[in-house]
Design an enzyme around this catalytic site. Structure first.
Site, PDB file in Angstrom:
ATOM      1  N   SER A  30      -7.147  -5.017  -4.045  1.00 15.46           N
ATOM      2  CA  SER A  30      -7.692  -6.379  -4.064  1.00 15.46           C
ATOM      3  C   SER A  30      -6.623  -7.426  -3.777  1.00 15.46           C
ATOM      4  O   SER A  30      -6.896  -8.436  -3.136  1.00 15.46           O
ATOM      5  CB  SER A  30      -8.366  -6.653  -5.402  1.00 15.46           C
ATOM      6  OG  SER A  30      -7.456  -6.440  -6.464  1.00 15.46           O
ATOM      7  N   GLY A  98      -4.020   3.352  -7.602  1.00 18.46           N
ATOM      8  CA  GLY A  98      -5.290   3.059  -8.275  1.00 18.46           C
ATOM      9  C   GLY A  98      -6.450   3.049  -7.289  1.00 18.46           C
ATOM     10  O   GLY A  98      -7.570   3.433  -7.627  1.00 18.46           O
ATOM     11  N   GLU A 105       0.249   4.688   1.796  1.00 19.57           N
ATOM     12  CA  GLU A 105       1.089   3.542   1.392  1.00 19.57           C
ATOM     13  C   GLU A 105       2.564   3.946   1.317  1.00 19.57           C
ATOM     14  O   GLU A 105       3.448   3.188   1.728  1.00 19.57           O
ATOM     15  CB  GLU A 105       0.625   3.012   0.036  1.00 19.57           C
ATOM     16  CG  GLU A 105      -0.712   2.289   0.104  1.00 19.57           C
ATOM     17  CD  GLU A 105      -1.292   1.940  -1.242  1.00 19.57           C
ATOM     18  OE1 GLU A 105      -2.102   1.004  -1.299  1.00 19.57           O
ATOM     19  OE2 GLU A 105      -0.955   2.593  -2.252  1.00 19.57           O
TER      20      GLU A 105
HETATM   21  C1  5RP Z   1      -4.015   1.488  -3.810  1.00 17.67           C
HETATM   22  C2  5RP Z   1      -2.943   0.811  -4.545  1.00 17.67           C
HETATM   23  C3  5RP Z   1      -3.147  -0.622  -4.866  1.00 17.67           C
HETATM   24  O1  5RP Z   1      -2.131  -1.360  -4.287  1.00 17.67           O
HETATM   25  C4  5RP Z   1      -3.121  -0.764  -6.362  1.00 17.67           C
HETATM   26  O2  5RP Z   1      -4.129   0.058  -6.915  1.00 17.67           O
HETATM   27  C5  5RP Z   1      -3.349  -2.214  -6.797  1.00 17.67           C
HETATM   28  O3  5RP Z   1      -4.644  -2.608  -6.457  1.00 17.67           O
HETATM   29  P1  5RP Z   1      -5.226  -4.002  -6.943  1.00 17.67           P
HETATM   30  O4  5RP Z   1      -4.432  -5.074  -6.246  1.00 17.67           O
HETATM   31  O5  5RP Z   1      -6.679  -3.971  -6.544  1.00 17.67           O
HETATM   32  O6  5RP Z   1      -5.075  -4.057  -8.442  1.00 17.67           O
HETATM   33  O7  5RP Z   1      -1.921   1.362  -4.864  1.00 17.67           O
HETATM   34  O8  5RP Z   1      -3.718   2.841  -3.659  1.00 17.67           O
END
Ligand code: 5RP
Length: 226
Positions: A30, A98, A105
């Site tokens: 997000s 998450g 990434e």
């Molecule tokens: C996805 C990630 C995201 O960067 C991490 O989960 C953070 O997400 P958000 O900004 O929605 O909290 O690592 O794999």
């Protein structure tokens, strides 16, 4: 400021680092999505960049905004990656994944000259581990890996999607979310997980983030290289 405002402030501060002609790693989640939206506005105003998206979701968002995207057949080095995080500690070590995109990434981060991590204030922690560590595994290996990963001192659970089916990553793998509690030695855990056959990638990012931009109630706080 709400958490959403904090994410927006961090994303806006990060987008200010983007220069014309750059190749950009585009994160997932997000907070990263807010950055991609802001980048889209700059592209629509004439900025010329190429984005390497870290997930199918980000690729779709970028394309819809008119941001040129490419893969590693066209681009070898990334000038700057901007991505979110689930946790960040004072040594700029991260837990990511998450959103289930940490494999791509980490590949993108590893090929980047610079990584800026953006997040709302609650993501800053003294010690990593309150967030369950995502570990991406080959599907075949998952049942065998659960007890092996548990023996490292965590409670593992196979991630499910919103329909209660098993979650599949963009690469078609499963994710085991590992509840370690406080992780006292992230480096050695990272090494142990990386050497387990069947583990594709874990969400510990050590020595990747150059700059952390945290959205706070008073604006942003920048940690690391400015
Ligand atoms: C996805 C990630 C995201 O960067 C991490 O989960 C953070 O997400 P958000 O900004 O929605 O909290 O690592 O794999």
């Amino acid at each position: 400021m709400t958490e959403d405002d904090q994410k927006q402030a961090a994303a806006k501060a990060a987008v200010a680092y983007i220069e014309d002609g750059m190749v950009l790693g585009l994160g997932t989640g997000s907070c990263a999505a807010k950055m991609v939206d802001l980048l889209g506005e700059r592209v629509q105003a004439g900025l010329n960049v190429i984005g390497i998206p870290t997930s199918e979701a980000t690729a779709k968002q970028a394309t819809n905004l008119g941001i040129k995207i490419a893969g590693f057949d066209q681009v070898k080095i990334i000038d700057l990656t901007i991505d979110g995080t689930d946790e960040v500690d004072p040594q700029r070590r991260l837990i990511k994944g998450g959103g289930g995109a940490h494999l791509r990434e980490k590949i993108v981060a590893s090929l980047s000259d610079r990584m800026i991590v953006i997040a709302e204030a609650k993501k800053r922690v003294q010690q990593l581990g309150a967030f369950k560590l995502p570990v991406e595994v080959v599907r075949f290996s998952a049942p065998a890996l659960m007890p092996k990963i548990s023996a490292l001192g965590c409670t593992p659970s196979l991630r499910q999607d919103s329909k209660d089916d098993l979650f599949h990553t963009d690469e078609g793998n499963y994710i085991i979310d590992c509840d370690f509690g406080a992780i006292s030695e992230p480096e050695s855990l990272a090494l142990t997980l990386s050497t387990m056959p069947g583990v594709v990638e874990h969400g510990l990012f050590i020595d990747y983030a150059d700059t952390i931009i945290i959205g706070t109630n008073d604006g942003v706080e920048i940690i690391g290289a400015t």
